[in-house]
Scaffold this active site. Structure first.
Site, short mmCIF file in Angstrom:
data_model
loop_
_atom_site.label_atom_id
_atom_site.label_comp_id
_atom_site.label_asym_id
_atom_site.label_seq_id
_atom_site.Cartn_x
_atom_site.Cartn_y
_atom_site.Cartn_z
CB ALA A 157 -1.98 7.25 -4.22
N GLY A 165 0.83 -1.25 0.39
CA GLY A 165 0.08 0.28 -0.24
C GLY A 165 1.53 1.17 0.15
CG ASN A 166 -0.18 4.66 -1.32
OD1 ASN A 166 -1.20 5.47 -1.17
ND2 ASN A 166 -0.38 4.30 -2.74
CE1 TYR A 167 3.64 4.92 5.71
CE2 TYR A 167 5.20 5.64 3.75
CZ TYR A 167 5.20 5.28 4.49
OH TYR A 167 6.54 4.51 5.39
CB SER A 168 -2.85 8.48 -0.42
OG SER A 168 -3.98 8.32 -0.36
#
Ligand code: C5P
Length: 400
Positions: free
Chosen positions: A273, A206-209
């Site tokens: 994102a 995943g990502n930090y969005s």
């Protein structure tokens, strides 16, 4: 202009209740019709006699009075807007939880008009996590919050929590009444948040969005009268109840939902994102740890925005986001062209502006002509308004 507007003022128990006297005077002077409902606790702070004299109407406080019953439904339907000022911590908590133990709460729960609140409380109460949760909750129900001010508080302390000044509240109401709903015939599709690409049943890439920018954009479009659909990856945010929200987890689910919705949309803003890569194989059982290194085979996800650019209809406006760490402008301009966009919004990314998770941001809007326009640093909510205003004033939403 407030002339002829029907304004229902709700007063709860707070020292700031004395300011409601001035609010009523200013509203009457501006030609508005005013009715007042107060909680029993508010009577300890301001006299109903003063309020009824100034508002030229009876002030209501009790649900029942001897043999009569106050018609809360009629009051909620009478008003063009309901203004709760001051809104105490206690009444805020009741609004957030649908508690109906006094006339003011009964009127609020039956109000069909827009509801605007001006909170007032001491700084420590204002910063309590339950207050923040309750404010988020009532905002997600569609209520509008007038920001508190910093200054001297009833406790003698200085800090945040003071109710906005009456003049500010009046200008806030005027602005609210006068904001033209310029996008009332437009359907808008916004994506927000991260995507999670499963590795096995318990792990993902995943990502930090945080989704904050996309949610703010969806709300700004809604405030301009648009019919908004939000497709959101996993976030802990809530959205106005009149915005249709579709929850997804993976890029594949986002692709599926975007494709189902895109045809009806006049404006599409891909703020999510979306992961660029996903595991080629999703293990059906949790992958066991062993003593050697682990490498994952990844494959490219579908570039949803690129696919949208290929099928863009003439009535559609397509806008993407970009986050770059080097050659920012050139890379963003290339994406704008490759993906057949009407504009791309470039996030400024550096140590001072981490973008993800933050409440503030700095952006550059790049048009298809390559003209650039910088906005911020400011809150994501303010930037969302700038983006929507930019689309309106540059007529990006109009058919060519
Ligand atoms: O090419 P890049 O991923 O940097 O472009 C970012 C833009 O493309 C964003 O608007 C994002 O929502 C969109 N995107 C997409 N599908 C992907 C990856 C990014 O729609 N798989």
């Amino acid at each position: 202009m407030l002339t002829g507007k029907k304004i229902l003022i709700g007063i709860s128990g707070s020292i700031a209740a004395y300011k409601s006297i001035l609010i009523i005077r200013l509203l009457i002077k501006a030609g508005a019709e005013v009715k007042v409902v107060m909680t029993p606790a508010a009577k300890d702070f301001v006299s109903p006699l003063v309020l009824s004299t100034l508002s030229k109407n009876d002030v209501l406080c009790e649900l029942t009075n001897n043999d009569s019953w106050a018609n809360h439904v009629a009051l909620g339907r009478w008003a063009d807007v309901m203004l709760l000022a001051p809104l105490s911590c206690n009444s805020l908590a009741k609004m957030a939880n649908g508690i109906c133990d006094n006339l003011l709460m009964a009127v609020y729960l039956s109000a069909t008009c827009p509801v605007i609140v001006a909170p007032a409380m001491d700084e420590d109460m204002w910063h309590h996590p339950s207050t923040k949760n309750n404010l988020n909750r009532i905002q997600s129900f569609g209520n509008t919050i007038i920001p508190v001010e910093s200054g001297e508080l009833a406790s003698g302390l200085f800090g945040e929590g003071r109710m906005a000044e009456p003049e500010f509240i009046i200008s806030f109401l005027e602005k609210d009444f006068n904001t033209p709903k310029l996008l009332s015939n437009k359907k808008v599709l916004v994506t927000a948040g991260p995507t999670y690409e499963a590795i096995d049943p318990v792990r993902y890439i995943g990502n930090y969005s945080s989704g904050k920018m996309g949610y703010a954009i969806a709300e700004s479009f809604y405030n301009c009268g648009a019919d908004v659909t939000l497709i959101s990856g996993p976030t802990n945010l809530s959205i106005h109840q009149n915005i249709k929200k579709i929850n997804i987890t993976s890029s594949e689910e986002m692709l599926h939902q975007v494709m189902l919705q895109q045809q009806q949309a006049d404006i599409i803003i891909m703020c999510a994102a979306v992961a660029d890569y996903k595991p080629s194989i999703v293990a059906s059982n949790k992958i066991k740890k062993n003593n050697t290194n682990w490498s994952l085979d990844l494959e490219k996800t579908t570039d949803i925005l690129f696919e949208l650019g290929k099928i863009k209809a003439t009535h559609q406006t397509l806008i993407g986001f970009a986050l770059e760490t080097n050659n920012e402008l050139d890379n963003a301009k290339e994406k704008l062209k490759n993906k057949n966009l009407d504009a791309i919004i470039l996030n400024k990314f550096n140590q001072n502006n981490p973008v993800f998770g933050s409440d503030e941001n700095e952006i550059t809007i790049i048009e298809s002509s390559n003209a650039t326009h910088r906005f911020g640093p400011k809150t994501k909510k303010a930037l969302a308004q700038d983006i929507v205003q930019f689309i309106i004033s540059n007529k990006l939403h109009e058919e060519v």
